[in-house]
Design a protein around this motif. Structure first.
Motif, PDB file in Angstrom:
ATOM      1  N   SER B   7       0.814  -1.210   0.000  1.00 20.04           N
ATOM      2  CA  SER B   7       0.000   0.000   0.000  1.00 20.04           C
ATOM      3  C   SER B   7       0.848   1.262   0.000  1.00 20.04           C
ATOM      4  N   PHE B   8       1.056   1.798  -1.179  1.00 28.01           N
ATOM      5  CA  PHE B   8       1.848   3.015  -1.235  1.00 28.01           C
ATOM      6  C   PHE B   8       1.144   4.070  -2.063  1.00 28.01           C
ATOM      7  N   LYS B   9       1.803   5.158  -2.285  1.00 21.84           N
ATOM      8  CA  LYS B   9       1.303   6.279  -3.083  1.00 21.84           C
ATOM      9  C   LYS B   9       0.253   7.092  -2.360  1.00 21.84           C
ATOM     10  N   GLY B  11      -0.289   7.875   0.701  1.00 23.67           N
ATOM     11  CA  GLY B  11       0.319   8.834   1.602  1.00 23.67           C
ATOM     12  C   GLY B  11       0.956   9.972   0.844  1.00 23.67           C
ATOM     13  N   GLY B  12       1.612   9.647  -0.254  1.00 23.09           N
ATOM     14  CA  GLY B  12       2.336  10.646  -1.019  1.00 23.09           C
ATOM     15  C   GLY B  12       1.429  11.683  -1.634  1.00 23.09           C
ATOM     16  N   ARG B  13       0.284  11.227  -2.116  1.00 24.23           N
ATOM     17  CA  ARG B  13      -0.604  12.178  -2.754  1.00 24.23           C
ATOM     18  C   ARG B  13      -1.172  13.155  -1.733  1.00 24.23           C
ATOM     19  N   ARG B  14      -1.536  12.619  -0.571  1.00 25.40           N
ATOM     20  CA  ARG B  14      -2.075  13.503   0.470  1.00 25.40           C
ATOM     21  C   ARG B  14      -1.001  14.468   0.946  1.00 25.40           C
ATOM     22  N   TRP B  15       0.222  14.001   1.017  1.00 24.48           N
ATOM     23  CA  TRP B  15       1.333  14.871   1.435  1.00 24.48           C
ATOM     24  C   TRP B  15       1.455  16.043   0.475  1.00 24.48           C
ATOM     25  N   LEU B  16       1.410  15.727  -0.817  1.00 28.97           N
ATOM     26  CA  LEU B  16       1.562  16.773  -1.827  1.00 28.97           C
ATOM     27  C   LEU B  16       0.403  17.769  -1.749  1.00 28.97           C
ATOM     28  N   TRP B  17      -0.826  17.240  -1.629  1.00 32.21           N
ATOM     29  CA  TRP B  17      -1.974  18.142  -1.583  1.00 32.21           C
ATOM     30  C   TRP B  17      -1.972  18.997  -0.320  1.00 32.21           C
ATOM     31  N   ASN B  80      -3.501  13.174   9.684  1.00 33.02           N
ATOM     32  CA  ASN B  80      -2.057  12.895   9.696  1.00 33.02           C
ATOM     33  C   ASN B  80      -1.505  12.860  11.106  1.00 33.02           C
TER      34      ASN B  80
ATOM     35  N   GLU C 252       7.687   4.683   0.031  1.00 34.41           N
ATOM     36  CA  GLU C 252       6.510   5.499  -0.225  1.00 34.41           C
ATOM     37  C   GLU C 252       5.287   5.123   0.573  1.00 34.41           C
ATOM     38  N   GLN C 253       5.314   3.945   1.208  1.00 32.89           N
ATOM     39  CA  GLN C 253       4.081   3.553   1.865  1.00 32.89           C
ATOM     40  C   GLN C 253       3.795   4.429   3.074  1.00 32.89           C
ATOM     41  N   GLU C 254       2.555   4.333   3.485  1.00 33.06           N
ATOM     42  CA  GLU C 254       2.022   5.228   4.522  1.00 33.06           C
ATOM     43  C   GLU C 254       2.987   5.484   5.690  1.00 33.06           C
ATOM     44  N   TRP C 258       6.552   9.570   4.598  1.00 31.76           N
ATOM     45  CA  TRP C 258       5.548  10.632   4.834  1.00 31.76           C
ATOM     46  C   TRP C 258       5.328  10.938   6.295  1.00 31.76           C
ATOM     47  N   ARG C 259       5.713  10.048   7.149  1.00 31.19           N
ATOM     48  CA  ARG C 259       5.497  10.289   8.584  1.00 31.19           C
ATOM     49  C   ARG C 259       6.484  11.325   9.132  1.00 31.19           C
ATOM     50  N   ASN C 291       5.905   9.699  -8.927  1.00 29.21           N
ATOM     51  CA  ASN C 291       4.495   9.414  -9.116  1.00 29.21           C
ATOM     52  C   ASN C 291       3.858  10.353 -10.124  1.00 29.21           C
ATOM     53  N   TRP C 295       1.081   9.881 -13.803  1.00 30.38           N
ATOM     54  CA  TRP C 295      -0.290  10.385 -13.802  1.00 30.38           C
ATOM     55  C   TRP C 295      -0.774  10.612 -15.214  1.00 30.38           C
TER      56      TRP C 295
END
Ligand code: HEM
Ligand code: SF4
Ligand code: FES
Lengths: 131, 123, 295
Positions: B7-9, B11-17, B80, C252-254, C258-259, C291, C295
């Motif tokens: 499960s990736f990406k 988190g990344g999209r929310r981070w960017l937004w 978050n 990249e995972q949650e 990102w943490r 990423n 897109w």
């Protein structure tokens, strides 16, 4: 994380005296962020009195704005928002990898600027409430 | 924690937004404060003045966008913060649902209020 | 943690200044004599110290042992250690153990900031004890095991979780991007080497992980050291594009990059001066860019 005994406040926030600039910035940003969402919800709730009738809205707002407490809270909100904006900009730069070595200085700058802007705004924010 | 991650990406999209909305909010929030406390004074607010502003399409759409971005930014920020504190499993799902519903209620109420001022979409 | 720099410079310069013209054998003998003399002097100084109780360092050391009735309740023990120029926190602990209480337990091995076994919480900061000069610290010197980890005994914490996170990022070179000739070497450009240089310096001490607020709250967070380790290979051009994608997937995972909340506490405490936050941020941007392409 599970502990075989309780080190209690010795861990986590009991360590606040030992925090460095970046950690303070994080805590303040967190705090101000939560206050801002809290306010956003309250704000919309108050504004939506406009749905009842124009008069209901005008009287609600004006009676609120005539209270000194509300005005003081608004100054607090300004402080919170200004800090969140300035430190938010700092964080955006950190995310872009710009100026990482002076991240502590930019945090202190955010604090000082917030203080200055808030103090300068007090007269405007309290205007008319003593009338 | 030695198991392999999946499960990736997401988190990344929310981070960017979170960052894109932040950049937008800098300008709009500063404008908002300035307009409603310095240009117009707090003790002079009336329904009529808000109405006047909201009937401008530019102002109306800016405020709707402000509402949407601030809601996303604020609610996503709260989410978050909770994940950072180790929120996971059913609790995480429950929190997601609660935050989602709260955002929708907030946005619906905000849009209705804006429409009440503008008396319909000001086209 | 460059607080030790001036001392090191001083030491180096005295070493190189020592009788440059003498024959090696003579030099060795001379230094041996010196050392013997020094040992004598030290012993005398120690005795004088004890009598005067002067120039000793006061250590407050965390004690805990779940297997012994009297130590089940965590407590701080006081040790007064005679100070010598150049003494590190590790030296002081060893003195206390060898002189006062042989049950005082802590990890150490290389005593030169290489093995990474003696990261502890000293005067409110994660520090490598063998790299921390006593003279840089305010007395009393409070020594505790690393926060946010299970204490096994005294200053020893369970490092398993930290090692698991390190393993999770596959901390070894992998590639399927081989050079053409069968006997060809896998060459790295000097620029690329320079890019990963700092990230290769990690000694797995766990100081950064212990200092991280987010890692403390979120047990699944990879943590700064693991991300830095992954950076070391993700940015290594010899691994090739396919490997890079695989590595980014892990990061990249949650609960990966990102943490990170950019508190800089890891960067602050790393005894090898690795710019951890900078590396984590670069991985975030790399992941976003990566990423966006799809897109
Ligand atoms: C005006 C400009 C703003 C900027 C530049 C800004 C910037 C940021 C940034 C960069 C973050 C992410 C921090 C991180 O994940 O490391 C953040 C978090 C957050 N923001 Fe904002 N923000 C702004 C306005 C707002 C507003 C209007 C709200 C309220 C609706 C808000 C609520 C939050 C919350 C709740 C968080 C999460 C705090 C936490 O980590 O606990 N922000 N902000
Ligand atoms: S990155 Fe630095 S602090 Fe973290 S484990 Fe490696 S050497 Fe220790
Ligand atoms: S004893 Fe090896 S790093 Fe300190």
């Amino acid at each position: 994380m599970s502990q075989s005994y309780d080190r209690g406040l010795v861990e986590d926030f009991g360590r606040w005296r030992e925090f460095t600039a970046g950690m303070w910035a994080w805590i303040f940003h967190k705090f101000t962020g939560w206050v801002l969402v809290g306010y956003l919800f309250t704000h919309i709730a108050v504004l939506s009195t406009a749905l009842q009738s124009p008069d209901a809205y005008t009287t609600t707002i004006q009676s609120l704005e005539s209270l000194l407490v509300v005005r003081i809270l608004e100054v607090g909100l300004l402080a919170v928002a200004v800090f969140h904006i300035l430190n938010g900009l700092r964080l955006l730069f950190v995310d872009l990898g710009v100026g990482l070595e002076s991240q502590d200085k930019s945090f202190y700058a955010s604090l000082v600027l917030t203080g200055a802007i808030v103090v300068a705004s007090v007269p405007t924010f309290l205007a008319g409430v003593f009338g | 924690m030695a198991e392999r991650y999946s499960s990736f990406k997401v988190g990344g999209r929310r981070w960017l937004w979170q960052r894109i909305t932040a950049a937008f909010l800098v300008a709009v929030l500063a404008f908002h404060f300035f307009l409603l406390h310095f240009v117009n004074h707090a003790d002079e607010v009336t329904f009529g003045m808000s109405q006047g502003r909201m009937q401008e399409l530019t102002y109306f759409s800016l405020m709707i966008l402000f509402l949407l971005t601030a809601t996303f930014h604020g609610v996503n920020g709260v989410y978050n913060a909770l994940v950072n504190q180790g929120l996971s499993g059913t609790q995480e799902t429950a929190v997601k649902a609660v935050l989602g519903v709260a955002s929708i209620v907030l946005i619906v109420q905000g849009v209705r209020t804006a429409l009440a001022w503008a008396g319909g979409v000001p086209i | 943690m460059s607080t030790q720099l001036p001392d090191q410079v001083e030491e180096e310069s005295t070493e190189t200044d020592a009788e440059p013209t003498a024959a090696p054998q003579e030099r060795r003998l001379a230094s041996k004599r010196d050392r013997a003399g020094e040992a004598d002097r030290r012993r005398q100084a120690e005795e004088a110290d004890k009598a005067l109780d002067d120039d000793t360092y006061h250590l407050k050391v965390f004690r805990y042992d779940p297997e012994i009735a009297g130590k089940k309740e965590p407590r701080f023990d006081d040790f007064h250690v005679p100070f010598e120029k150049g003494m590190t926190v590790l030296d002081a602990l060893m003195y206390a153990r060898d002189t006062y209480d042989s049950s005082l337990t802590f990890r150490h091995s290389c005593r030169q900031a290489v093995c990474g076994s003696d990261a502890m919480f000293v005067n409110g900061q994660q520090r490598l004890c063998c790299k921390t000069q006593l003279s840089d610290l305010e007395a009393p010197v409070r020594i505790e095991p690393l926060p946010h980890a299970e204490v096994v005994k005294d200053l020893v914490v369970d490092m398993q979780h930290f090692y698991d996170q390190m393993e999770a990022v596959e901390p070894y070179f992998q590639t399927n991007d081989y050079p053409d000739g069968e006997l060809e070497e896998q060459r790295q450009t000097p620029e690329n080497r320079e890019k990963v240089k700092m990230s290769t310096r990690c000694i797995w001490c766990g100081a950064c992980m212990s200092s991280c607020n987010v890692a403390a709250g979120d047990n699944e967070y990879l943590g700064p050291a693991a991300i830095n380790k992954a950076y070391r290979f993700t940015m290594d051009e010899r691994e090739g594009e396919e490997m890079k994608q695989q590595r980014l997937k892990i990061l990249e995972q949650e609960h990966g990059v990102w943490r990170c909340q950019t508190q800089f506490s890891c960067t602050e405490v790393c005894p090898k001066d690795i710019p951890l936050t900078e590396h984590i941020q670069e991985i975030k941007r790399e992941a976003v860019k990566n990423n966006l392409k799809f897109w």
